[in-house]
Write a protein that holds these residues in place. Structure first.
Motif, PDB file in Angstrom:
ATOM      1  N   CYS A 133      23.082  -2.885  30.836  1.00  9.40           N
ATOM      2  CA  CYS A 133      22.416  -2.115  31.901  1.00  9.40           C
ATOM      3  C   CYS A 133      21.944  -0.761  31.383  1.00  9.40           C
ATOM      4  CB  CYS A 133      23.344  -1.947  33.097  1.00  9.40           C
ATOM      5  SG  CYS A 133      23.630  -3.473  34.010  1.00  9.40           S
ATOM      6  N   ARG A 134      22.739  -0.120  30.542  1.00  9.41           N
ATOM      7  CA  ARG A 134      22.324   1.170  29.972  1.00  9.41           C
ATOM      8  C   ARG A 134      21.071   1.016  29.109  1.00  9.41           C
ATOM      9  NH1 ARG A 134      27.842   1.776  29.446  1.00  9.41           N
ATOM     10  NH2 ARG A 134      27.809   1.267  27.226  1.00  9.41           N
ATOM     11  N   TYR A 135      20.905  -0.137  28.478  1.00 11.52           N
ATOM     12  CA  TYR A 135      19.690  -0.389  27.702  1.00 11.52           C
ATOM     13  C   TYR A 135      18.491  -0.678  28.606  1.00 11.52           C
ATOM     14  CZ  TYR A 135      22.130  -0.654  23.201  1.00 11.52           C
ATOM     15  OH  TYR A 135      22.838  -0.369  22.061  1.00 11.52           O
ATOM     16  N   GLY A 136      18.751  -0.890  29.913  1.00  7.93           N
ATOM     17  CA  GLY A 136      17.669  -1.125  30.860  1.00  7.93           C
ATOM     18  C   GLY A 136      17.566  -2.557  31.353  1.00  7.93           C
ATOM     19  N   ALA A 137      18.607  -3.371  31.136  1.00  3.40           N
ATOM     20  CA  ALA A 137      18.565  -4.777  31.552  1.00  3.40           C
ATOM     21  C   ALA A 137      18.378  -4.900  33.056  1.00  3.40           C
ATOM     22  CB  ALA A 137      19.854  -5.493  31.138  1.00  3.40           C
ATOM     23  N   PHE A 138      17.545  -5.850  33.437  1.00  2.00           N
ATOM     24  CA  PHE A 138      17.372  -6.213  34.843  1.00  2.00           C
ATOM     25  C   PHE A 138      17.528  -7.717  34.995  1.00  2.00           C
ATOM     26  CE2 PHE A 138      13.354  -5.620  32.688  1.00  2.00           C
ATOM     27  CZ  PHE A 138      12.697  -6.814  32.892  1.00  2.00           C
ATOM     28  N   GLY A 139      17.924  -8.379  33.944  1.00  5.68           N
ATOM     29  CA  GLY A 139      18.183  -9.809  33.870  1.00  5.68           C
ATOM     30  C   GLY A 139      18.614 -10.101  32.446  1.00  5.68           C
ATOM     31  N   LEU A 140      18.842 -11.348  32.142  1.00  2.00           N
ATOM     32  CA  LEU A 140      19.236 -11.739  30.791  1.00  2.00           C
ATOM     33  C   LEU A 140      18.378 -12.909  30.348  1.00  2.00           C
ATOM     34  CD1 LEU A 140      23.132 -11.560  31.068  1.00  2.00           C
ATOM     35  CD2 LEU A 140      21.628  -9.941  29.913  1.00  2.00           C
ATOM     36  N   PRO A 141      18.118 -13.037  29.077  1.00  3.09           N
ATOM     37  CA  PRO A 141      18.697 -12.269  27.978  1.00  3.09           C
ATOM     38  C   PRO A 141      17.928 -10.970  27.727  1.00  3.09           C
ATOM     39  CG  PRO A 141      17.179 -13.857  27.062  1.00  3.09           C
ATOM     40  CD  PRO A 141      17.200 -14.075  28.569  1.00  3.09           C
ATOM     41  N   ILE A 142      18.631 -10.043  27.099  1.00  3.06           N
ATOM     42  CA  ILE A 142      17.933  -8.930  26.471  1.00  3.06           C
ATOM     43  C   ILE A 142      18.346  -8.925  25.010  1.00  3.06           C
ATOM     44  CG2 ILE A 142      17.784  -7.531  28.572  1.00  3.06           C
ATOM     45  CD1 ILE A 142      19.821  -5.586  27.163  1.00  3.06           C
ATOM     46  N   THR A 143      17.406  -8.546  24.170  1.00  2.00           N
ATOM     47  CA  THR A 143      17.660  -8.393  22.743  1.00  2.00           C
ATOM     48  C   THR A 143      17.434  -6.927  22.437  1.00  2.00           C
ATOM     49  OG1 THR A 143      16.827 -10.626  22.342  1.00  2.00           O
ATOM     50  CG2 THR A 143      16.990  -9.167  20.431  1.00  2.00           C
ATOM     51  N   VAL A 144      18.391  -6.323  21.744  1.00  2.00           N
ATOM     52  CA  VAL A 144      18.282  -4.914  21.391  1.00  2.00           C
ATOM     53  C   VAL A 144      18.228  -4.817  19.879  1.00  2.00           C
ATOM     54  CG1 VAL A 144      19.338  -2.632  21.564  1.00  2.00           C
ATOM     55  CG2 VAL A 144      19.550  -4.253  23.474  1.00  2.00           C
ATOM     56  N   ALA A 145      17.116  -4.285  19.375  1.00  2.00           N
ATOM     57  CA  ALA A 145      16.932  -4.115  17.932  1.00  2.00           C
ATOM     58  C   ALA A 145      17.103  -2.641  17.590  1.00  2.00           C
ATOM     59  CB  ALA A 145      15.552  -4.604  17.517  1.00  2.00           C
ATOM     60  N   HIS A 146      17.896  -2.392  16.564  1.00  2.00           N
ATOM     61  CA  HIS A 146      18.127  -1.034  16.073  1.00  2.00           C
ATOM     62  C   HIS A 146      17.389  -0.929  14.733  1.00  2.00           C
ATOM     63  CE1 HIS A 146      21.289  -0.510  19.116  1.00  2.00           C
ATOM     64  NE2 HIS A 146      21.549  -1.780  18.877  1.00  2.00           N
ATOM     65  N   VAL A 147      16.251  -0.251  14.740  1.00  2.00           N
ATOM     66  CA  VAL A 147      15.381  -0.202  13.573  1.00  2.00           C
ATOM     67  C   VAL A 147      14.993   1.248  13.283  1.00  2.00           C
ATOM     68  CG1 VAL A 147      13.203  -1.010  12.584  1.00  2.00           C
ATOM     69  CG2 VAL A 147      14.456  -2.487  14.165  1.00  2.00           C
ATOM     70  N   ASP A 148      15.262   1.687  12.068  1.00  2.00           N
ATOM     71  CA  ASP A 148      14.859   3.023  11.628  1.00  2.00           C
ATOM     72  C   ASP A 148      15.288   4.112  12.598  1.00  2.00           C
ATOM     73  OD1 ASP A 148      13.636   1.892   9.380  1.00  2.00           O
ATOM     74  OD2 ASP A 148      11.735   1.625  10.441  1.00  2.00           O
ATOM     75  N   GLY A 149      16.523   4.023  13.066  1.00  2.00           N
ATOM     76  CA  GLY A 149      17.070   5.042  13.951  1.00  2.00           C
ATOM     77  C   GLY A 149      16.574   4.958  15.388  1.00  2.00           C
ATOM     78  N   GLN A 150      15.800   3.946  15.710  1.00  2.00           N
ATOM     79  CA  GLN A 150      15.299   3.776  17.071  1.00  2.00           C
ATOM     80  C   GLN A 150      15.867   2.495  17.672  1.00  2.00           C
ATOM     81  OE1 GLN A 150      11.053   3.925  17.289  1.00  2.00           O
ATOM     82  NE2 GLN A 150      10.914   5.971  16.422  1.00  2.00           N
ATOM     83  N   THR A 151      15.994   2.504  18.991  1.00  2.00           N
ATOM     84  CA  THR A 151      16.496   1.347  19.722  1.00  2.00           C
ATOM     85  C   THR A 151      15.358   0.769  20.553  1.00  2.00           C
ATOM     86  OG1 THR A 151      18.687   2.348  19.831  1.00  2.00           O
ATOM     87  CG2 THR A 151      18.227   0.592  21.396  1.00  2.00           C
ATOM     88  N   HIS A 152      15.175  -0.542  20.441  1.00  2.00           N
ATOM     89  CA  HIS A 152      14.121  -1.243  21.170  1.00  2.00           C
ATOM     90  C   HIS A 152      14.770  -2.356  21.989  1.00  2.00           C
ATOM     91  CE1 HIS A 152      11.102   0.620  18.497  1.00  2.00           C
ATOM     92  NE2 HIS A 152      12.009   0.415  17.561  1.00  2.00           N
ATOM     93  N   MET A 153      14.577  -2.333  23.323  1.00  2.00           N
ATOM     94  CA  MET A 153      15.103  -3.376  24.201  1.00  2.00           C
ATOM     95  C   MET A 153      13.968  -4.314  24.578  1.00  2.00           C
ATOM     96  SD  MET A 153      15.488  -4.764  27.491  1.00  2.00           S
ATOM     97  CE  MET A 153      15.185  -3.593  28.797  1.00  2.00           C
TER      98      MET A 153
END
Length: 183
Positions: A133-153
């Protein structure tokens, strides 16, 4: 020596068929792309009220805590039960049958099932769901990629081509050739 693997988190619930699609694709690509795949069992009811996977997701949380090497197989077997064979995943006997089919001993599966009501397991599932939810989920699935110091949901199982682009990897369809050769 190449770059360090990027972390990719998959928040999922076995009650979601779209979670299953994303799960299978990421499991296929985890050894092709330079990623550290972290499977994150989450509770869709914590995001979307009134689904019915609490026991199954608590069980997968216990698996993740005690035997993380079994999480992929146990998750897949629960999906197979509910979405391919139209079998139950809410009753204890159903969860035990899935666990044994995934390769756990009856004793190991029973021990994990007994832990689904413990505060440790309940709190871990709640924390994982809250993280989604903190990443912004409003359903599932969510994939969170951590790339070059940035987080992408990314929401949904149809965003794998975008994930490949974020990772600087090649998208080769839902079944990459290296995996296709083993199927």
């Amino acid at each position: 020596m190449g770059p360090l693997p990027r972390t990719v988190e998959l928040f999922y619930d076995v009650l979601s068929p779209y979670s299953w699609l994303g799960f299978e694709i990421l499991c296929r690509y985890q050894n092709i792309w330079n990623i550290n795949l972290q499977l994150r069992p989450s509770l869709i009811t914590g995001i979307m009220k009134d689904s019915g996977s609490l026991s199954a997701m608590r069980f997968l949380t216990a698996v993740n805590l005690e035997h993380p090497e079994m999480l992929e197989k146990a998750s897949r077997e629960l999906w197979m039960r509910v979405w391919s064979r139209n079998e139950d995943i809410t009753e204890p006997q159903s969860i035990l049958a899935a666990a044994e089919k995934a390769g756990m001993s009856a004793e190991q599966a029973q021990g994990l099932l007994e832990k689904i009501a413990t505060p440790k397991v309940k709190n871990q599932l709640k924390e994982t769901t809250e993280a989604a939810c903190r990443y912004g989920a409003f359903g599932l699935p969510i994939t969170v990629a951590h790339v070059d110091g940035q987080t992408h949901m990314l929401f949904g199982s149809d965003r794998m081509e975008l994930l490949a682009h974020l990772l600087g990897e090649k998208w080769m369809g839902p079944i990459p050739p290296a995996v296709n050769a083993r199927l």
